[in-house]
Design an enzyme around this catalytic site. Structure first.
Site, PDB file in Angstrom:
ATOM      1  N   GLN A 153     -13.963   2.782   1.496  1.00 39.94           N
ATOM      2  CA  GLN A 153     -13.951   2.066   0.554  1.00 39.94           C
ATOM      3  C   GLN A 153     -14.137   2.746  -0.761  1.00 39.94           C
ATOM      4  O   GLN A 153     -14.006   3.859  -1.073  1.00 39.94           O
ATOM      5  CB  GLN A 153     -14.548   0.737  -0.801  1.00 39.94           C
ATOM      6  CG  GLN A 153     -14.163   0.297  -1.917  1.00 39.94           C
ATOM      7  CD  GLN A 153     -14.974  -0.947  -2.515  1.00 39.94           C
ATOM      8  OE1 GLN A 153     -16.053  -0.731  -2.285  1.00 39.94           O
ATOM      9  NE2 GLN A 153     -14.223  -1.594  -3.918  1.00 39.94           N
ATOM     10  N   ASP A 178       0.880  -1.193   0.191  1.00 36.35           N
ATOM     11  CA  ASP A 178      -0.283  -0.198  -0.061  1.00 36.35           C
ATOM     12  C   ASP A 178       1.013   1.188  -0.059  1.00 36.35           C
ATOM     13  O   ASP A 178       2.193   1.143   0.920  1.00 36.35           O
ATOM     14  CB  ASP A 178      -0.773  -0.364   1.085  1.00 36.35           C
ATOM     15  CG  ASP A 178      -2.417   1.161   1.202  1.00 36.35           C
ATOM     16  OD1 ASP A 178      -3.421   0.480   0.848  1.00 36.35           O
ATOM     17  OD2 ASP A 178      -1.586   1.391   1.151  1.00 36.35           O
ATOM     18  N   ILE A 179       0.738   2.464  -0.862  1.00 38.06           N
ATOM     19  CA  ILE A 179       1.255   3.049  -1.238  1.00 38.06           C
ATOM     20  C   ILE A 179       1.384   4.364   0.378  1.00 38.06           C
ATOM     21  O   ILE A 179       2.471   5.379   0.119  1.00 38.06           O
ATOM     22  CB  ILE A 179       0.999   4.027  -2.589  1.00 38.06           C
ATOM     23  CG1 ILE A 179       1.983   5.299  -2.345  1.00 38.06           C
ATOM     24  CG2 ILE A 179      -0.319   5.071  -1.832  1.00 38.06           C
ATOM     25  CD1 ILE A 179       1.788   5.631  -4.398  1.00 38.06           C
ATOM     26  N   HIS A 193      -6.883  -5.502   2.441  1.00 40.99           N
ATOM     27  CA  HIS A 193      -5.629  -4.865   3.054  1.00 40.99           C
ATOM     28  C   HIS A 193      -5.314  -6.229   3.343  1.00 40.99           C
ATOM     29  O   HIS A 193      -6.049  -6.670   4.865  1.00 40.99           O
ATOM     30  CB  HIS A 193      -6.419  -3.753   4.085  1.00 40.99           C
ATOM     31  CG  HIS A 193      -6.399  -2.798   2.942  1.00 40.99           C
ATOM     32  ND1 HIS A 193      -5.713  -1.225   3.266  1.00 40.99           N
ATOM     33  CD2 HIS A 193      -8.040  -2.709   2.104  1.00 40.99           C
ATOM     34  CE1 HIS A 193      -6.908  -0.486   2.467  1.00 40.99           C
ATOM     35  NE2 HIS A 193      -8.148  -1.314   2.096  1.00 40.99           N
ATOM     36  N   HIS A 230     -10.130  -5.391  -2.791  1.00 43.11           N
ATOM     37  CA  HIS A 230      -8.730  -5.610  -2.912  1.00 43.11           C
ATOM     38  C   HIS A 230      -9.027  -5.707  -1.027  1.00 43.11           C
ATOM     39  O   HIS A 230      -9.674  -5.504  -0.506  1.00 43.11           O
ATOM     40  CB  HIS A 230      -7.825  -4.500  -2.805  1.00 43.11           C
ATOM     41  CG  HIS A 230      -7.898  -2.683  -2.240  1.00 43.11           C
ATOM     42  ND1 HIS A 230      -9.468  -2.397  -2.884  1.00 43.11           N
ATOM     43  CD2 HIS A 230      -8.992  -2.392  -1.435  1.00 43.11           C
ATOM     44  CE1 HIS A 230      -9.876  -1.420  -2.709  1.00 43.11           C
ATOM     45  NE2 HIS A 230      -8.608  -1.102  -1.976  1.00 43.11           N
TER      46      HIS A 230
HETATM   47  P1  AMP Z   1      -9.924   1.626   0.455  1.00 40.50           P
HETATM   48  O1  AMP Z   1      -9.659   2.261   1.032  1.00 40.50           O
HETATM   49  O2  AMP Z   1     -10.668   0.300   0.729  1.00 40.50           O
HETATM   50  O3  AMP Z   1     -10.295   1.669  -1.441  1.00 40.50           O
HETATM   51  O4  AMP Z   1      -8.030   1.221   0.085  1.00 40.50           O
HETATM   52  C1  AMP Z   1      -7.716   1.610  -1.232  1.00 40.50           C
HETATM   53  C2  AMP Z   1      -5.753   1.800  -1.252  1.00 40.50           C
HETATM   54  O5  AMP Z   1      -5.182   2.082  -1.797  1.00 40.50           O
HETATM   55  C3  AMP Z   1      -5.553   1.958   0.084  1.00 40.50           C
HETATM   56  O6  AMP Z   1      -4.889   2.103   1.109  1.00 40.50           O
HETATM   57  C4  AMP Z   1      -5.029   3.197  -0.678  1.00 40.50           C
HETATM   58  O7  AMP Z   1      -3.252   3.612   0.140  1.00 40.50           O
HETATM   59  C5  AMP Z   1      -4.246   2.839  -1.481  1.00 40.50           C
HETATM   60  N1  AMP Z   1      -3.056   3.006  -2.917  1.00 40.50           N
HETATM   61  C6  AMP Z   1      -3.774   3.914  -3.610  1.00 40.50           C
HETATM   62  N2  AMP Z   1      -3.190   4.307  -4.757  1.00 40.50           N
HETATM   63  C7  AMP Z   1      -2.155   3.209  -5.017  1.00 40.50           C
HETATM   64  C8  AMP Z   1      -0.988   3.476  -5.555  1.00 40.50           C
HETATM   65  N3  AMP Z   1      -0.536   3.943  -6.452  1.00 40.50           N
HETATM   66  N4  AMP Z   1      -0.321   2.149  -5.241  1.00 40.50           N
HETATM   67  C9  AMP Z   1      -0.504   1.321  -4.151  1.00 40.50           C
HETATM   68  N5  AMP Z   1      -1.557   1.535  -3.435  1.00 40.50           N
HETATM   69  C10 AMP Z   1      -2.225   2.161  -3.804  1.00 40.50           C
END
Ligand code: AMP
Ligand code: ZN
Length: 114
Positions: free
Chosen positions: A94, A32-33, A102, A100
């Site tokens: 979300q 996760d970024i 986590h 996805h």
């Molecule tokens: P959600 O809020 O459950 O939809 O989670 C989306 C997740 O994607 C968040 O924890 C973000 O930090 C992560 N995220 C968004 N863009 C990227 C990216 N380019 N690479 C890795 N993780 C990302």
């Protein structure tokens, strides 16, 4: 099976870089970024589905593979305790509508989540 406007589909095809930690027939996993724990990995199906419920209905093998990959990531990081979270729907935080999980591990956690 994929969505050209989807961030995670772009990661799947390599158009957006990510730190990939595992790959399988049905899934990929990347860091996760914006990590919320020492281990914070996202496991996603290769198939574009908006959430875990629709994935389980459309492709049960992929949903099971995702769960097995989450465990494998957790087994490789920490003491065996981990949290697997599927934020499902905007009111559940979300933000990316490609299924996805986590995988969070490496620190103690509280319950309930906010
Ligand atoms: P959600 O809020 O459950 O939809 O989670 C989306 C997740 O994607 C968040 O924890 C973000 O930090 C992560 N995220 C968004 N863009 C990227 C990216 N380019 N690479 C890795 N993780 C990302
Ligand atoms: Zn997608």
């Amino acid at each position: 099976m994929s969505d050209t406007d989807c961030l995670f589909c772009k990661i799947l095809v390599g158009d957006i870089p990510a730190e990939i930690v595992r790959e399988s027939e049905h899934t990929i996993a990347f860091k996760d970024i914006n990590p919320e724990a020492p281990t914070h990995v996202l496991v996603i199906p290769r198939r574009h589905e908006p959430d875990i419920g629709s994935l389980a209905a459309a492709d049960p093998d992929a949903a099971i593979a995702l769960l097995n990959e989450a465990k494998a990531i957790a087994d490789g990081s920490g003491n065996g305790s981990y949290r697997l979270v599927f934020n499902t729907g905007a009111d559940a935080s979300q933000t990316v509508f490609h299924c996805h999980g986590h995988v969070l591990a490496g620190r103690s956690m509280t319950w309930p989540p906010g």
